[in-house]
Write an enzyme that holds these catalytic residues in place. Structure first.
Site, PDB file in Angstrom:
ATOM      1  N   TRP A 129     -29.716  15.750 -38.215  1.00 47.49           N
ATOM      2  CA  TRP A 129     -28.927  14.494 -38.616  1.00 47.49           C
ATOM      3  C   TRP A 129     -29.268  13.272 -37.492  1.00 47.49           C
ATOM      4  CZ3 TRP A 129     -27.776  13.772 -33.422  1.00 47.49           C
ATOM      5  CH2 TRP A 129     -27.715  14.931 -32.450  1.00 47.49           C
ATOM      6  N   LYS A 140     -32.588  20.861 -47.233  1.00 49.30           N
ATOM      7  CA  LYS A 140     -31.203  21.217 -47.036  1.00 49.30           C
ATOM      8  C   LYS A 140     -31.191  20.062 -45.697  1.00 49.30           C
ATOM      9  CE  LYS A 140     -29.030  23.131 -43.656  1.00 49.30           C
ATOM     10  NZ  LYS A 140     -28.256  22.123 -43.249  1.00 49.30           N
ATOM     11  N   ALA A 172     -28.922  17.696 -43.024  1.00 49.59           N
ATOM     12  CA  ALA A 172     -27.723  18.158 -42.186  1.00 49.59           C
ATOM     13  C   ALA A 172     -26.468  17.977 -42.855  1.00 49.59           C
ATOM     14  CB  ALA A 172     -27.831  17.521 -40.682  1.00 49.59           C
ATOM     15  N   GLU A 173     -25.400  18.761 -42.630  1.00 53.13           N
ATOM     16  CA  GLU A 173     -24.256  18.474 -43.393  1.00 53.13           C
ATOM     17  C   GLU A 173     -23.439  17.351 -42.901  1.00 53.13           C
ATOM     18  OE1 GLU A 173     -25.186  20.953 -41.324  1.00 53.13           O
ATOM     19  OE2 GLU A 173     -23.473  21.688 -40.158  1.00 53.13           O
ATOM     20  N   GLY A 216     -34.860  20.782 -35.521  1.00 48.10           N
ATOM     21  CA  GLY A 216     -33.653  20.691 -35.141  1.00 48.10           C
ATOM     22  C   GLY A 216     -33.595  21.405 -33.729  1.00 48.10           C
ATOM     23  N   SER A 217     -32.683  22.107 -33.252  1.00 52.43           N
ATOM     24  CA  SER A 217     -32.292  22.882 -31.986  1.00 52.43           C
ATOM     25  C   SER A 217     -33.363  23.948 -31.894  1.00 52.43           C
ATOM     26  CB  SER A 217     -30.908  23.059 -31.722  1.00 52.43           C
ATOM     27  OG  SER A 217     -30.521  24.186 -32.562  1.00 52.43           O
ATOM     28  N   GLU A 255     -40.097  21.863 -35.441  1.00 47.31           N
ATOM     29  CA  GLU A 255     -40.132  20.931 -34.466  1.00 47.31           C
ATOM     30  C   GLU A 255     -38.679  20.916 -33.806  1.00 47.31           C
ATOM     31  OE1 GLU A 255     -39.420  18.012 -32.456  1.00 47.31           O
ATOM     32  OE2 GLU A 255     -39.114  16.749 -34.143  1.00 47.31           O
ATOM     33  N   LEU A 256     -38.989  21.330 -32.386  1.00 46.05           N
ATOM     34  CA  LEU A 256     -37.583  21.798 -31.738  1.00 46.05           C
ATOM     35  C   LEU A 256     -37.318  20.677 -30.626  1.00 46.05           C
ATOM     36  CD1 LEU A 256     -38.267  25.471 -31.929  1.00 46.05           C
ATOM     37  CD2 LEU A 256     -36.957  24.364 -33.812  1.00 46.05           C
ATOM     38  N   CYS A 279     -36.008  13.489 -30.343  1.00 44.91           N
ATOM     39  CA  CYS A 279     -36.527  14.560 -29.744  1.00 44.91           C
ATOM     40  C   CYS A 279     -37.317  14.308 -28.843  1.00 44.91           C
ATOM     41  CB  CYS A 279     -37.080  15.481 -30.815  1.00 44.91           C
ATOM     42  SG  CYS A 279     -37.930  14.440 -32.044  1.00 44.91           S
ATOM     43  N   GLU A 303     -32.351  19.913 -22.361  1.00 41.01           N
ATOM     44  CA  GLU A 303     -32.458  18.488 -23.279  1.00 41.01           C
ATOM     45  C   GLU A 303     -31.203  17.794 -23.228  1.00 41.01           C
ATOM     46  OE1 GLU A 303     -33.346  19.008 -27.409  1.00 41.01           O
ATOM     47  OE2 GLU A 303     -34.702  17.223 -27.253  1.00 41.01           O
TER      48      GLU A 303
HETATM   49  N1  LIG Z   1     -35.813  18.075 -32.680  1.00 42.43           N
HETATM   50  C1  LIG Z   1     -35.067  17.417 -33.286  1.00 42.43           C
HETATM   51  O1  LIG Z   1     -35.492  16.231 -33.744  1.00 42.43           O
HETATM   52  C2  LIG Z   1     -33.401  17.709 -33.147  1.00 42.43           C
HETATM   53  C3  LIG Z   1     -32.591  16.990 -33.953  1.00 42.43           C
HETATM   54  C4  LIG Z   1     -31.348  17.331 -33.792  1.00 42.43           C
HETATM   55  C5  LIG Z   1     -30.640  18.080 -32.721  1.00 42.43           C
HETATM   56  N2  LIG Z   1     -31.687  18.701 -31.882  1.00 42.43           N
HETATM   57  C6  LIG Z   1     -31.252  19.679 -30.820  1.00 42.43           C
HETATM   58  O2  LIG Z   1     -30.189  20.137 -31.214  1.00 42.43           O
HETATM   59  C7  LIG Z   1     -29.283  20.237 -30.103  1.00 42.43           C
HETATM   60  C8  LIG Z   1     -27.833  20.341 -30.562  1.00 42.43           C
HETATM   61  O3  LIG Z   1     -27.531  19.792 -31.759  1.00 42.43           O
HETATM   62  P1  LIG Z   1     -26.205  19.926 -32.403  1.00 42.43           P
HETATM   63  O4  LIG Z   1     -25.202  19.827 -31.498  1.00 42.43           O
HETATM   64  O5  LIG Z   1     -26.081  19.356 -33.652  1.00 42.43           O
HETATM   65  O6  LIG Z   1     -26.285  21.725 -32.599  1.00 42.43           O
HETATM   66  P2  LIG Z   1     -27.062  22.738 -33.477  1.00 42.43           P
HETATM   67  O7  LIG Z   1     -28.145  23.267 -32.957  1.00 42.43           O
HETATM   68  O8  LIG Z   1     -25.769  23.618 -33.801  1.00 42.43           O
HETATM   69  O9  LIG Z   1     -27.397  22.056 -34.650  1.00 42.43           O
HETATM   70  C9  LIG Z   1     -26.725  21.608 -35.819  1.00 42.43           C
HETATM   71  C10 LIG Z   1     -27.531  21.405 -36.981  1.00 42.43           C
HETATM   72  O10 LIG Z   1     -28.561  22.254 -37.422  1.00 42.43           O
HETATM   73  C11 LIG Z   1     -28.440  22.813 -38.583  1.00 42.43           C
HETATM   74  N3  LIG Z   1     -28.257  24.392 -38.561  1.00 42.43           N
HETATM   75  C12 LIG Z   1     -27.442  25.097 -37.769  1.00 42.43           C
HETATM   76  N4  LIG Z   1     -27.452  26.344 -38.185  1.00 42.43           N
HETATM   77  C13 LIG Z   1     -28.352  26.382 -39.277  1.00 42.43           C
HETATM   78  C14 LIG Z   1     -29.200  27.604 -39.995  1.00 42.43           C
HETATM   79  N5  LIG Z   1     -28.865  28.641 -39.573  1.00 42.43           N
HETATM   80  N6  LIG Z   1     -30.025  27.197 -40.723  1.00 42.43           N
HETATM   81  C15 LIG Z   1     -30.623  25.970 -41.199  1.00 42.43           C
HETATM   82  N7  LIG Z   1     -29.929  24.836 -40.403  1.00 42.43           N
HETATM   83  C16 LIG Z   1     -28.991  25.017 -39.557  1.00 42.43           C
HETATM   84  C17 LIG Z   1     -27.036  22.029 -39.115  1.00 42.43           C
HETATM   85  O11 LIG Z   1     -27.319  21.556 -40.267  1.00 42.43           O
HETATM   86  C18 LIG Z   1     -26.887  21.151 -38.176  1.00 42.43           C
HETATM   87  O12 LIG Z   1     -27.139  19.728 -38.598  1.00 42.43           O
HETATM   88  C19 LIG Z   1     -29.560  18.920 -29.479  1.00 42.43           C
HETATM   89  O13 LIG Z   1     -29.073  18.919 -28.271  1.00 42.43           O
HETATM   90  C20 LIG Z   1     -30.779  18.689 -29.705  1.00 42.43           C
HETATM   91  O14 LIG Z   1     -31.734  19.362 -28.518  1.00 42.43           O
HETATM   92  C21 LIG Z   1     -32.989  18.463 -32.048  1.00 42.43           C
HETATM   93  O1  LIG Z   2     -37.586   6.161 -32.829  1.00 39.68           O
HETATM   94  S1  LIG Z   2     -38.956   6.984 -32.741  1.00 39.68           S
HETATM   95  O2  LIG Z   2     -39.984   6.694 -31.591  1.00 39.68           O
HETATM   96  O3  LIG Z   2     -39.889   6.412 -33.880  1.00 39.68           O
HETATM   97  C1  LIG Z   2     -38.746   8.479 -33.027  1.00 39.68           C
HETATM   98  C2  LIG Z   2     -39.825   9.464 -32.486  1.00 39.68           C
HETATM   99  C3  LIG Z   2     -39.478  10.953 -32.759  1.00 39.68           C
HETATM  100  C4  LIG Z   2     -38.566  11.134 -33.868  1.00 39.68           C
HETATM  101  C5  LIG Z   2     -38.299  12.507 -33.724  1.00 39.68           C
HETATM  102  O4  LIG Z   2     -36.828  12.824 -33.742  1.00 39.68           O
HETATM  103  C6  LIG Z   2     -37.689  10.433 -34.263  1.00 39.68           C
HETATM  104  C7  LIG Z   2     -37.705   8.852 -33.975  1.00 39.68           C
END
Ligand SMILES: NC(=O)c1ccc[n+]([C@@H]2O[C@H](COP(=O)([O-])OP(=O)(O)OC[C@H]3O[C@@H](n4cnc5c(N)ncnc54)[C@H](O)[C@@H]3O)[C@@H](O)[C@H]2O)c1
Ligand SMILES: O=S(=O)(O)c1ccc(CO)cc1
Length: 477
Positions: A152, A176, A178-179, A229-230, A251-252, A285, A382
């Protein structure tokens, strides 16, 4: 709210409601209002998307690389044309200020253009043979239908990166998003379809995350998995992918250290760092999130960051005066608040912030914490928010040791005028990318990804298309 419509699934060439029992809500994080309620994908919807993706793969991979490239270029142009509406939808559902939404849509367009060009350069090789009558060469071929999961924080740009790379390689994609942020991504999918990507080559599934990801990854149709994501969810995705022997890109995120050396100008460092630190309310991230400052520059750095933080105008992203929007969800506010409370309990000094923002939105003030002990949670986890935890150091060895003390490594930052220090930070801090005297890290042309627990593989750059290709060796007598 007329600019925000109810998000729909895109399955087998049709925009339609999901048939699942679950209702999902999109909330405007600036005021807590529900923008839309939509039905999740039903298992039957997921099956239909998978069959369509198989068909879409046959059609799309049969086109020439040049034709695929033209579609992606046209989609980028459509995206730019529609940027005002898509940007507004992104601000409504995600919270970032309109200017940042516009920047994200532009970054998404650039991703599509980059991969439009890279798709034309998927070269094979001719390989010298050990036998005089046999010739060897290799062909690069698309790996098959892809399951892509995007977060998201940058829903449009990160979806464009995965869609662009996979489609350019000739793969079909089931996406898919983020919802929480489904609509602006739907707009991106519309651009692709209207630009000529065959209907079945792209599917958009909006649903209960674990239901969609487990069904897609287990399906024999899917040949490649990509997730951003996370770490917690990344581990689940990787476990499923491993069970079904699917290659996976992850990418976590990380917990990016910043080292400000004794020879750096602390005010200039703050002016540079703030360009990224408060962007998207710190939900990036690659966001700088652990600040190690040489003791001789420490107080000046802390004071300068606090003064910039205090000047931040928090508010609704639609308001032109807003310089930082809300966090994306209430759970993010709870998470950052818990980190700040823990840091203070561990002896950190609250310099500014440490409180929620105005109104009913999910705001949290930019917060500077000084003398943060290494064992405080904020130095270990993080924060993904507008938090600036700072600690002093005395030697570069110590700073590099602190930077390398966690099992993650996505981004790192260094500020110094000394060539030797710059070289040491660039080469010794464990990270997928290191920015020295700058915060510019990500562009379509540069590979992006982590080491250690920050993920697997690289996106973007010359490497970005690789995971979507397979190599066939052909021997000819
Ligand atoms: N790497 C990144 O760009 C990025 C982006 C968003 C969040 N994050 C990390 O996530 C942490 C927490 O985010 P949060 O509060 O939204 O919690 P979270 O880890 O529960 O993430 C929720 C997101 O992950 C997706 N998700 C959850 N379970 C899933 C599954 N089984 N399969 C596929 N998708 C699934 C959901 O669609 C939702 O958008 C942040 O602190 C950050 O560290 C990282
Ligand atoms: O804002 S940006 O620096 O362009 C940037 C860097 C990394 C990511 C990945 O979450 C998104 C935006």
């Amino acid at each position: 709210m007329s600019s925000y419509s109810t998000p729909q699934q895109y399955i087998a060439g049709r925009w339609r409601e999901g048939r699942g029992a679950a209702s999902l809500h999109v909330t405007n994080p600036a005021n807590g209002e529900v923008l839309a309620t939509y039905a999740a994908a039903h298992p039957q919807d997921i099956d239909e998307a998978l069959s369509a993706a198989q068909d879409g793969f046959s059609r799309w991979s049969a086109l020439t690389a040049l034709d695929r490239s033209a579609c992606l270029r046209k989609a980028a142009a459509l995206l730019r044309e529609r940027a005002p509406l898509l940007g507004l939808q992104l601000t409504l559902e995600q919270g970032k200020p309109l200017a940042e939404s516009g920047r994200e849509i532009e970054q998404a367009a650039q991703m599509l253009e980059w991969f439009a060009e890279e798709g034309r350069r998927c070269y094979g090789h001719t390989i010298p043979s050990r036998w005089p009558t046999t010739r060897f060469h290799t062909l690069r071929q698309p790996i098959g239908p892809v399951a892509a999961f995007t977060p998201w924080n940058f829903p449009v740009m990160l979806s464009a990166s995965k869609l662009g790379a996979a489609l350019a390689a000739g793969c079909s994609v089931v996406l898919k998003p983020a919802e929480e942020t489904p609509l602006a991504v739907s707009g991106l999918v519309r651009c692709l379809v209207e630009a000529g990507v065959p209907a079945n080559a792209v599917q958009l599934l909006l649903g209960v995350p674990a239901e969609v990801s487990s069904a897609l990854i287990a399906s024999p149709t899917i040949r490649k998995v990509s997730f951003t994501g996370s770490q917690a969810v990344g581990r689940q995705i990787a476990a499923l992918a491993g069970q079904h022997l699917k290659p996976v890109t992850l990418e976590l995120g990380g917990h990016a250290p910043v080292i400000v050396c004794a020879d750096a100008d602390p005010l200039a460092a703050v002016q540079t760092l703030v360009q990224i630190k408060l962007r998207n309310a710190g939900q990036i991230c690659a966001n700088p999130s652990r600040f190690f400052v040489h003791r001789s520059r420490y107080e000046a750095f802390v004071a300068a960051f606090a003064s910039v933080a205090r000047a931040t105008r928090m508010g609704d992203g639609r308001d032109a005066a807003t310089t930082m929007g809300p966090l994306a969800s209430e759970r993010r506010v709870r998470a950052v608040r818990a980190l700040v409370d823990d840091a203070r309990a561990q002896g950190a000094r609250l310099v500014c912030g440490g409180e929620p923002g105005p109104g009913l939105g999910f705001f949290y003030a930019p917060t500077v914490l000084a003398e943060v002990p290494a064992h405080a949670r904020i130095m270990q986890e993080e924060p993904f928010g507008p938090l600036v935890p700072v600690a002093p150091f005395d030697t570069l060895d110590e700073a590099i040791g602190l930077a390398n003390s966690l099992p993650v490594g996505l981004a790192a930052f260094g500020f110094t005028q000394d060539l030797h220090s710059a070289r040491r930070i660039g080469e010794e801090v464990r990270a997928g990318a290191v920015a020295l005297n700058t915060v510019a890290l990500m562009q379509p042309e540069t590979p992006f990804g982590g080491v250690l627990d920050s993920g697997i593989g690289r996106e973007n750059g010359l490497q970005g298309i690789e995971p979507y290709l397979t190599t066939r060796t052909i021997a000819t007598a």
